[in-house]
Design an enzyme around this catalytic site. Structure first.
Site, PDB file in Angstrom:
ATOM      1  N   ASP A 175     -31.162  20.983  27.899  1.00 25.15           N
ATOM      2  CA  ASP A 175     -30.224  22.069  28.137  1.00 25.15           C
ATOM      3  C   ASP A 175     -29.044  21.919  27.183  1.00 25.15           C
ATOM      4  O   ASP A 175     -28.326  20.918  27.206  1.00 25.15           O
ATOM      5  CB  ASP A 175     -29.751  22.000  29.588  1.00 25.15           C
ATOM      6  CG  ASP A 175     -28.974  23.219  30.036  1.00 25.15           C
ATOM      7  OD1 ASP A 175     -28.204  23.755  29.217  1.00 25.15           O
ATOM      8  OD2 ASP A 175     -29.116  23.601  31.210  1.00 25.15           O
ATOM      9  N   SER A 188     -26.870  27.764  37.154  1.00 27.47           N
ATOM     10  CA  SER A 188     -25.746  27.750  36.231  1.00 27.47           C
ATOM     11  C   SER A 188     -24.467  28.157  36.950  1.00 27.47           C
ATOM     12  O   SER A 188     -24.052  27.505  37.904  1.00 27.47           O
ATOM     13  CB  SER A 188     -26.060  28.649  35.031  1.00 27.47           C
ATOM     14  OG  SER A 188     -25.124  28.476  34.005  1.00 27.47           O
ATOM     15  N   HIS A 217     -32.107  25.601  29.520  1.00 27.46           N
ATOM     16  CA  HIS A 217     -31.278  26.268  30.523  1.00 27.46           C
ATOM     17  C   HIS A 217     -31.866  27.590  30.997  1.00 27.46           C
ATOM     18  O   HIS A 217     -31.275  28.255  31.846  1.00 27.46           O
ATOM     19  CB  HIS A 217     -29.886  26.528  29.904  1.00 27.46           C
ATOM     20  CG  HIS A 217     -28.808  26.798  30.915  1.00 27.46           C
ATOM     21  ND1 HIS A 217     -28.378  25.854  31.824  1.00 27.46           N
ATOM     22  CD2 HIS A 217     -28.064  27.913  31.150  1.00 27.46           C
ATOM     23  CE1 HIS A 217     -27.415  26.365  32.570  1.00 27.46           C
ATOM     24  NE2 HIS A 217     -27.201  27.612  32.195  1.00 27.46           N
TER      25      HIS A 217
END
Length: 492
Positions: free
Chosen positions: A225, A149, A258
């Site tokens: 995600d 991320s 995610h």
């Protein structure tokens, strides 16, 4: 550079530690984690730095990702810094989860008040490596970097901004174009001000156009995600890489979100990516002493497990080269150059290369079993054992194929495979009625050849309850000194 040890934990033969120090770059006390593999006892090891995402700390990756097991096998030092300075009292630093504390964005802020402390770019690429080199058995000439991320953004940017520092690069669900997403707009505006030229200096999709990374970049992205479309935008990185001639492997995975379950799923493949640096660079995992046995391995494969099991029982040192079977690495041009049949395992001992699990078992037993019990060399014993090697590589493989249908959705006739497997199990169960092992009154490579896929039959939806003699045989196999478990075959 004084280092304070916060805690130490034994882990897969190595040690996971957490540390703190006074940082010159941030002007604060910074914390980080380091996993030191067991191989460090005999020399310096390569360093792989992981940058975590928003709200994370130095503990998140070591606790949640499950990376230490493979890092211990590969001999990699894992470094996990915090995601921002802490211990400050800046206005607005804790007002939102995507800016300020836990959101350093791995850049060097130029705007007050952040510029005094928010210097995570220089910290990660300059101060922290120097600290690691001074206090740990680290070979700083061999560094890799990856992250998730915000940390994926940080890894990409760190490698692209510092050519030559990192030999390998990958990212999991990275913020690929921060200049074009809400997280990045907020961070860049606050930390760097309104000048978009300054933003471009920390945007991977812009940097890659000017100076591509010299090696392959691996990126994995979950298609479930929730941040994919608005924040992550991997297609922009993909477009920039294509335009720049950058070698990029971007893999999109349905069903993954995610979080760290996604990271746990693909962490092994990322560590393997970093262990397989380009041929111009000395490969990390092939640096062991010349002549080391190599096993091209997939952890969930029963055929590979047969070989691992015998090597462990006989205490034969070996190196495992993990193959990404799920994504069909065994069918790649590079792999089929070693085994044209595109099957696992492959076994190498010096200049010898073997490609069949049963053949590999026979070779290992003849060469490394000083007791001459696992594959005795008398004609009678050889014949008796060989017939079970054949059974393990043929009839028992119906159970293996049923397992592939159930766990990997292979398009095979499940009922037919189950029927053939149960017919085989009936024969073996009758054979074991008055025997502890298949032949000769003791375990042989014939037992090892048949054992894995029988023991994992339930994963092909085949019950072993009708076969009590097989169940007792499985229990006896697990009591052999040197026995090791595998997923689907617990130790007890």
């Amino acid at each position: 550079m004084t280092l304070e040890t916060l805690s130490l934990h034994g882990c897969f033969g190595g040690q996971q530690g957490f540390y703190s120090h006074s940082s010159q770059e941030t002007g604060t006390v910074m914390r980080f984690g380091v996993f030191v593999p067991p191989q460090a006892k005999s020399g310096k090891r390569p360093v792989l730095t992981y940058l975590a995402g928003l709200t994370c700390t130095e503990e998140t990756f070591p606790i949640k990702a499950g990376a230490q097991r493979l890092a211990a096998e590969l001999g990699l030092i894992l470094v996990s810094p915090d995601t921002s300075p802490r211990g400050t009292d800046l206005p607005g630093q804790a007002e939102s989860w995507d800016f300020g504390l836990g959101a350093g964005f791995y850049l060097d802020a130029t705007q007050a008040p952040w510029s005094a402390h928010w210097r995570m770019g220089a910290y990660v690429t300059t101060e922290l490596p120097a600290l690691i080199g001074a206090h740990f058995p680290a070979d700083l000439s061999r560094q890799g970097i990856f992250g998730h991320s915000m940390g994926g953004h940080g890894a990409l940017v760190s490698a692209l901004r510092h050519p030559g520092q990192y030999r390998s690069l990958s990212a999991l669900a990275p913020i690929s174009a921060p200049s074009q997403c809400p997280w990045g707009l907020k961070a860049f505006s606050g930390y760097l001000g309104p000048d978009k030229a300054a933003w471009a200096a920390y945007d991977a999709s812009e940097l890659i156009k000017k100076q591509p990374f010299p090696g392959e970049i691996l990126v994995d992205q979950g298609l479930d995600d929730k941040f994919l479309e608005e924040q992550l935008k991997p297609h922009l990185l993909e477009q920039a890489a294509q335009a720049a001639g950058q070698k990029l492997t971007l893999r999109r995975h349905p069903g993954y979100d995610h979080g760290y379950f996604f990271i746990q799923t693909f962490i092994e493949q990322h560590l393997n990516h970093h262990a397989r640096v380009p041929p111009l660079v000395r490969p990390w995992r092939l640096e062991k002493e010349r002549g080391m046995i190599k096993l091209y391995d997939f952890e969930l494969s029963g055929s590979c497990y047969k070989v691992r099991l015998l090597l462990n029982i006989l205490k034969v040192p070996h190196e495992k080269i993990n193959i990404d079977f799920v994504n069909k690495e065994h069918k790649s041009e590079k792999y089929t150059a070693l085994n044209p049949f595109g099957e696992i395992p492959i076994f190498e001992d010096g200049e010898l290369r073997l490609r069949d699990a049963q053949a590999i078992l026979a070779y290992i037993a003849r060469k490394y079993d000083k007791s001459n019990t696992w594959f005795p060399d008398s004609p009678e014993a050889t014949g008796l054992v060989l017939q079970w090697l054949s059974t393990g590589g043929n009839e028992v493989m119906n159970a293996a194929a049923a397992r592939l249908v159930k766990i990997l959705n292979y398009p095979l006739d499940l009922e037919k495979l189950q029927a053939r497997a149960t017919a085989t199990f009936k024969i073996i169960d009758r054979h074991l009625a008055n025997r502890e092992f298949l032949e000769l009154g003791h375990p042989t490579i014939g037992d090892i050849a048949c054992f894995p896929y029988i023991a994992m039959a339930r994963e092909g939806d085949i019950s072993l309850k009708p076969y009590p003699n097989i169940q007792r045989w499985i229990d006896r196999m697990k009591r052999i000194p040197g026995f090791i478990p595998m997923p689907g075959i617990p130790a007890n």
